[in-house]
Design a protein around this motif. Structure first.
Motif, PDB file in Angstrom:
ATOM      1  N   LEU A   1     -48.828  -3.178 129.989  1.00 10.49           N
ATOM      2  CA  LEU A   1     -48.800  -4.608 129.709  1.00 10.49           C
ATOM      3  C   LEU A   1     -47.361  -5.110 129.800  1.00 10.49           C
ATOM      4  O   LEU A   1     -46.456  -4.517 129.196  1.00 10.49           O
ATOM      5  N   LEU A   2     -47.151  -6.192 130.546  1.00  6.03           N
ATOM      6  CA  LEU A   2     -45.825  -6.767 130.722  1.00  6.03           C
ATOM      7  C   LEU A   2     -45.805  -8.177 130.144  1.00  6.03           C
ATOM      8  O   LEU A   2     -46.629  -9.024 130.504  1.00  6.03           O
ATOM      9  N   LEU A   3     -44.848  -8.414 129.263  1.00  5.01           N
ATOM     10  CA  LEU A   3     -44.728  -9.699 128.579  1.00  5.01           C
ATOM     11  C   LEU A   3     -43.353 -10.310 128.818  1.00  5.01           C
ATOM     12  O   LEU A   3     -42.354  -9.588 128.883  1.00  5.01           O
ATOM     13  N   PRO A   4     -43.266 -11.634 128.911  1.00 10.58           N
ATOM     14  CA  PRO A   4     -41.949 -12.274 128.992  1.00 10.58           C
ATOM     15  C   PRO A   4     -41.180 -12.078 127.691  1.00 10.58           C
ATOM     16  O   PRO A   4     -41.778 -11.881 126.628  1.00 10.58           O
ATOM     17  N   GLY A   5     -39.862 -12.142 127.771  1.00  7.81           N
ATOM     18  CA  GLY A   5     -39.021 -11.850 126.620  1.00  7.81           C
ATOM     19  C   GLY A   5     -38.937 -12.935 125.559  1.00  7.81           C
ATOM     20  O   GLY A   5     -38.942 -12.618 124.357  1.00  7.81           O
ATOM     21  N   PRO A   6     -38.845 -14.235 125.907  1.00  6.50           N
ATOM     22  CA  PRO A   6     -38.712 -15.260 124.867  1.00  6.50           C
ATOM     23  C   PRO A   6     -39.887 -15.223 123.891  1.00  6.50           C
ATOM     24  O   PRO A   6     -41.053 -15.267 124.312  1.00  6.50           O
ATOM     25  N   PRO A   7     -39.628 -15.131 122.580  1.00  2.00           N
ATOM     26  CA  PRO A   7     -40.717 -15.032 121.601  1.00  2.00           C
ATOM     27  C   PRO A   7     -41.725 -16.166 121.685  1.00  2.00           C
ATOM     28  O   PRO A   7     -42.926 -15.948 121.468  1.00  2.00           O
TER      29      PRO A   7
ATOM     30  N   ASN B   1     -34.053  -7.958 117.907  1.00  2.00           N
ATOM     31  CA  ASN B   1     -35.305  -7.613 118.590  1.00  2.00           C
ATOM     32  C   ASN B   1     -36.511  -7.956 117.726  1.00  2.00           C
ATOM     33  O   ASN B   1     -37.203  -7.078 117.199  1.00  2.00           O
ATOM     34  N   THR B   2     -36.778  -9.252 117.583  1.00  2.00           N
ATOM     35  CA  THR B   2     -37.944  -9.681 116.798  1.00  2.00           C
ATOM     36  C   THR B   2     -39.250  -9.386 117.527  1.00  2.00           C
ATOM     37  O   THR B   2     -40.301  -9.258 116.882  1.00  2.00           O
ATOM     38  N   ASN B   3     -39.191  -9.263 118.858  1.00  2.00           N
ATOM     39  CA  ASN B   3     -40.412  -8.977 119.618  1.00  2.00           C
ATOM     40  C   ASN B   3     -41.027  -7.647 119.211  1.00  2.00           C
ATOM     41  O   ASN B   3     -42.248  -7.517 119.095  1.00  2.00           O
ATOM     42  N   ALA B   4     -40.182  -6.634 119.017  1.00  2.00           N
ATOM     43  CA  ALA B   4     -40.691  -5.310 118.652  1.00  2.00           C
ATOM     44  C   ALA B   4     -41.399  -5.353 117.305  1.00  2.00           C
ATOM     45  O   ALA B   4     -42.450  -4.733 117.122  1.00  2.00           O
TER      46      ALA B   4
ATOM     47  N   ILE C   1     -30.117  -6.842 124.004  1.00  2.00           N
ATOM     48  CA  ILE C   1     -30.665  -6.239 122.783  1.00  2.00           C
ATOM     49  C   ILE C   1     -29.843  -5.012 122.408  1.00  2.00           C
ATOM     50  O   ILE C   1     -29.489  -4.803 121.241  1.00  2.00           O
ATOM     51  N   LEU C   2     -29.510  -4.191 123.410  1.00  2.00           N
ATOM     52  CA  LEU C   2     -28.703  -2.999 123.156  1.00  2.00           C
ATOM     53  C   LEU C   2     -27.339  -3.337 122.570  1.00  2.00           C
ATOM     54  O   LEU C   2     -26.815  -2.619 121.715  1.00  2.00           O
ATOM     55  N   LEU C   3     -26.755  -4.434 123.026  1.00  3.67           N
ATOM     56  CA  LEU C   3     -25.424  -4.833 122.572  1.00  3.67           C
ATOM     57  C   LEU C   3     -25.463  -5.559 121.229  1.00  3.67           C
ATOM     58  O   LEU C   3     -24.414  -5.866 120.661  1.00  3.67           O
ATOM     59  N   GLY C   4     -26.652  -5.844 120.739  1.00  8.42           N
ATOM     60  CA  GLY C   4     -26.772  -6.540 119.464  1.00  8.42           C
ATOM     61  C   GLY C   4     -26.562  -8.031 119.551  1.00  8.42           C
ATOM     62  O   GLY C   4     -26.400  -8.710 118.526  1.00  8.42           O
TER      63      GLY C   4
ATOM     64  N   THR D   1     -38.822   1.967 122.280  1.00 12.93           N
ATOM     65  CA  THR D   1     -37.632   2.206 123.089  1.00 12.93           C
ATOM     66  C   THR D   1     -36.983   0.875 123.445  1.00 12.93           C
ATOM     67  O   THR D   1     -37.678  -0.089 123.758  1.00 12.93           O
ATOM     68  N   VAL D   2     -35.650   0.847 123.382  1.00 12.74           N
ATOM     69  CA  VAL D   2     -34.891  -0.280 123.899  1.00 12.74           C
ATOM     70  C   VAL D   2     -34.068   0.237 125.066  1.00 12.74           C
ATOM     71  O   VAL D   2     -33.345   1.229 124.939  1.00 12.74           O
ATOM     72  N   VAL D   3     -34.181  -0.402 126.207  1.00 15.13           N
ATOM     73  CA  VAL D   3     -33.470   0.047 127.400  1.00 15.13           C
ATOM     74  C   VAL D   3     -32.809  -1.156 128.059  1.00 15.13           C
ATOM     75  O   VAL D   3     -33.364  -2.258 128.061  1.00 15.13           O
ATOM     76  N   GLY D   4     -31.614  -0.945 128.590  1.00 18.14           N
ATOM     77  CA  GLY D   4     -30.882  -2.032 129.219  1.00 18.14           C
ATOM     78  C   GLY D   4     -31.392  -2.344 130.616  1.00 18.14           C
ATOM     79  O   GLY D   4     -32.347  -1.747 131.116  1.00 18.14           O
TER      80      GLY D   4
END
Length: 413
Positions: A147-153, A19-22, A12-15, A40-43
């Protein structure tokens, strides 16, 4: 309550991914009545991720982290949450069994690192992932909730809506209800000016303006002890907004888009629409055909990008193109007249313009667009001047076209 979003992933940081999740989670938080002041976006870095979590805990009641729950070494979210909160990671046999079933059902080999996803921080509520292997987690911590969610939308969105949203609703002491008043054919600054008195004295309900390309949305939100009381607070404010903006309000339903509103109006009148597009290359037709059930009112759509196709398919005169040019009032008019004659549709639409970045002149700059609309015997041609890059101009043209069609239909008697 205050929520903070932390999106985890170097990609996400590298583009490399958008970031549709946000965006999705921010809308969900707003609908739940949660205030969201930071994202916040963090690597995939242990220290920076721990720092982001610690910082969020100082200023938010609810932390929502997405991504980093996978099986590889750079998936660190769960481990860093456990480190920051001082919780031990434990193996959940139920999750392990689900992971085993997931792979066996698909005939795939299970590698050792997949079992990493079956571990959870002590005290966490484990949420089954119906669309993947990484469980979701809810970890109460002191007076906070992580809350922790998986990344794939396709995994994150249903998990949040079906499992996390009900949990967050239970935390709220009040019921929050919202209604969105959607406008077209008016700019954001003008629309806001017309309700400055409401904005200055608002308390409960609140009115939040949102600008989209060619549209303005007002989200009205009320808080009360019960849903009935919250809706009762909403109603007079929504009525005031619809009264002030009249026909510029195309819906007060959150789920309705401008193209759906146009399609519903066509269905109501029993009319069909045909489109002829040059600079937008079929974007209006694409928007309309996204609407379920539109086949009953959408006749046809043609893309007449070249002058030759404008002549052959729509009957635009060669002398018109030679004297006035492809981007002109006259060409837009002949396009819509020719389209109506050939299709017999009650509603016909034409668009021709200069989307750029090149092709503009002093007399005809980039962003000049002509849109024609014919409702039975009534013909309207409008000139527009849009700004921005090529895609912005094209998108603005589409919204202006849909808005013009709608206003012409409403005006027809």
């Amino acid at each position: 309550m205050i929520a903070e979003l932390i999106s985890v992933g170097t990609e996400i940081l590298l583009g490399n991914i958008v970031n549709t999740n946000a965006a999705f989670l921010a809308k969900q938080c707003a609908a739940l009545g949660l205030s969201c002041y930071h994202q916040t976006v963090v690597g995939d870095n242990e220290e920076r991720l721990c720092e982001a979590i610690r910082t969020a805990l100082t200023r938010a009641d609810i932390l929502i982290l997405s991504g980093g729950l996978g099986p590889t070494q750079d998936d660190l979210t769960k481990e860093m949450v456990a480190r920051v909160t001082g919780r031990e990671l434990l193996l959940d046999e139920h999750s392990k069994e689900r992971i085993r079933d997931f792979f066996q059902l698909r005939g795939r080999e299970i590698t050792g690192n997949n079992w990493k996803q079956a571990y959870y921080p002590e005290g966490a509520i484990i949420l089954d992932n119906e669309n993947g292997t990484a469980p979701g987690l809810i970890l109460p911590y002191l007076d906070k909730h992580i809350l922790l969610l998986p990344g794939p939308p396709e995994e994150l969105e249903p998990m949040f809506v079906n499992q996390m949203s009900p949990y967050l609703k239970e935390l709220q002491q009040e019921v929050i209800c919202s209604s969105t008043v959607k406008l077209c054919g008016i700019g954001e600054s003008k629309a806001e000016t017309q309700i400055l008195d409401l904005l200055e004295k608002q308390s409960n309900p609140t009115i939040a303006p949102y600008a989209k390309t060619g549209e303005v949305h007002f989200r009205v939100t009320a808080r009360a002890e019960t849903e009935a009381k919250a809706k009762a607070l909403l109603e007079p404010v929504v009525q005031e907004l619809t009264g002030r903006f009249g026909s510029q309000v195309y819906t007060i339903r959150e789920e309705v888009s401008l193209e759906q509103a146009v399609a519903e109006l066509l269905q109501e009148k029993g009319w069909k629409i045909a489109t002829a597009e040059s600079c937008t290359g079929g974007m209006v037709a694409a928007r309309l055909t996204r609407v379920a059930g539109v086949s009953g009112v959408f006749e046809t759509g043609v893309i007449t990008y070249a002058n030759e196709t404008k002549r052959e398919l729509l009957g635009v005169k060669e002398e018109t193109l030679a004297h006035f040019g492809a981007v002109s009032f006259q060409t837009a008019e002949e396009m819509v007249l020719g389209l109506a004659e050939r299709t017999g549709a009650e509603v016909s639409l034409s668009i021709t313009g200069i989307a750029g970045p090149s092709g503009g002149t002093k007399e005809k700059p980039v962003g000049l667009v002509f849109i024609g609309c014919k409702i039975k015997e009534n013909v309207t041609i409008k000139e527009f001047h849009f700004s921005g890059n090529r895609e912005k101009i094209r998108e603005s043209s589409v919204v202006a076209a849909l808005s013009l069609v709608r206003s012409c239909m409403l005006a027809y008697e």
